[in-house]
Design an enzyme around this catalytic site. Structure first.
Site, PDB file in Angstrom:
ATOM      1  CG  ASP A   1     -51.813  -2.447  27.959  1.00 33.05           C
ATOM      2  OD1 ASP A   1     -52.802  -2.119  28.639  1.00 33.05           O
ATOM      3  OD2 ASP A   1     -51.636  -2.055  26.784  1.00 33.05           O
TER       4      ASP A   1
ATOM      5  CG  ASP B   1     -54.537  -2.736  36.942  1.00 27.17           C
ATOM      6  OD1 ASP B   1     -54.951  -1.695  36.416  1.00 27.17           O
ATOM      7  OD2 ASP B   1     -54.263  -3.762  36.305  1.00 27.17           O
TER       8      ASP B   1
ATOM      9  CG  HIS C   1     -52.887  -0.438  33.069  1.00 27.51           C
ATOM     10  ND1 HIS C   1     -53.228  -1.771  33.034  1.00 27.51           N
ATOM     11  CD2 HIS C   1     -52.509  -0.115  31.806  1.00 27.51           C
ATOM     12  CE1 HIS C   1     -53.088  -2.238  31.805  1.00 27.51           C
ATOM     13  NE2 HIS C   1     -52.644  -1.254  31.050  1.00 27.51           N
TER      14      HIS C   1
END
Length: 307
Positions: free
Chosen positions: A114, A252, A281
């Site tokens: 991320d 994801d 995610h």
């Protein structure tokens, strides 16, 4: 365990790591530093903190590795500035750089997820003599195009509008609450074991500033304030020869494997993977131990190749 804010407590079983703190660029940063050997630096994104990697620590330290997990300034047990100006991408890269240089980290493997992607890669590409390898998961490192998810009017762009963002993500903690809940596969287990802790470290709207201001650095067009930094990341990444492992969650939807892992393979054709695991995610929640073992195997292969 008591946080730097003095309000939250976790049991040793929930977070069995010794808290450590350093001053970085005037802010108090929390991190853990467990084990011995070549360091593996585990980097989280928004709205997570080091707790995201709790399932990684034992497998990595048992394999003879040193595990460093910082909480980015504004998250977890680190200090939480209440001024948006404190939360720039370059600022977060500088904070991470300050910590790792203070710890004299060398021969490091950077595990980037991320926002830990642009942040960790920013460190790696500016400190190549300190980095050994990269592990890249569910992130990006180029200016355009953004993920389809981030271009949608609803919910993403609406959530980060001037009034709606502070209301939903600030007052109601929507990202650490329902946002993370929807971004794992085993939601029942997550709700019972982890969700309260993610919410607990962001106890009031002031502490949640970064959850709705950091995403505004995702470039959606060439006028974006982070555009030049992402151009630099893409350009520098193309010149990288770090051994690299790509790990992606099959489910994801934020940084889908087909688009984003494929783009990393174009930039880094020598990269291994993508190795797919169960996970949306926040794939660490569903497949933490499995990913840690993949990292161990990857680093063992590097060692074998260098012997």
């Amino acid at each position: 365990m008591q946080t730097s804010g003095g309000a939250q407590r976790f049991t040793h079983e929930q977070w069995p790591c010794e808290p450590k703190f350093r001053r970085v660029n005037g802010w108090r940063m929390h991190y853990i530093d467990e084990g011995a050997g070549d360091p593996v630096v585990l980097l989280h994104g928004n709205p997570a903190w080091g707790f995201l990697y709790r399932k990684f620590v034992k497998p990595l330290t048992a394999a003879g590795r040193r595990v460093i997990v910082p909480d980015m300034i504004g998250f977890g047990l680190s200090e939480k500035p209440t001024r948006e100006q404190a939360h720039t991408l370059d600022g977060h890269i500088a904070n991470l750089t300050s910590l790792l240089r203070q710890l004299d980290v060398r021969n490091a493997t950077m595990v980037c997820h991320d926002w830990g992607g642009p942040t960790g890669l920013g460190f790696a590409l500016s400190n190549r003599d300190r980095v050994r390898a990269l592990v890249i998961m569910s992130t990006w490192a180029w200016p355009l195009p953004a993920a389809e998810f981030h271009k949608r009017i609803f919910p993403w762009r609406m959530m980060h509008a001037p009034l709606v963002g502070p209301y939903l993500l600030g007052r109601h903690n929507a990202l650490a609450g329902r946002g993370m809940y929807l971004s794992v596969v085993d939601r029942k287990k997550f709700a019972a074991e982890a969700q309260p802790i993610y919410e607990e470290v962001l106890p009031d709207p002031g502490s949640r500033l970064l959850t709705w201001t950091w995403p505004r650095w995702i470039p959606l067009d060439e006028s974006a304030r982070g555009f030049a930094r992402f151009e630099w990341l893409e350009r520098e990444l193309k010149t990288s020869n770090f051994p690299t492992l790509l790990v992606w969650g099959r489910e994801d939807e934020v940084f889908d494997q087909k688009t984003f892992a494929t783009r990393f393979k174009e930039l880094l054709p020598h990269a291994e993977g993508p190795e797919l695991v169960t996970g949306r995610h926040f794939l660490q929640e569903d497949s933490g131990v499995e990913i840690a073992e993949k990292i161990n195997s990857f680093l063992d292969r590097i060692d074998g190749g260098q012997s």
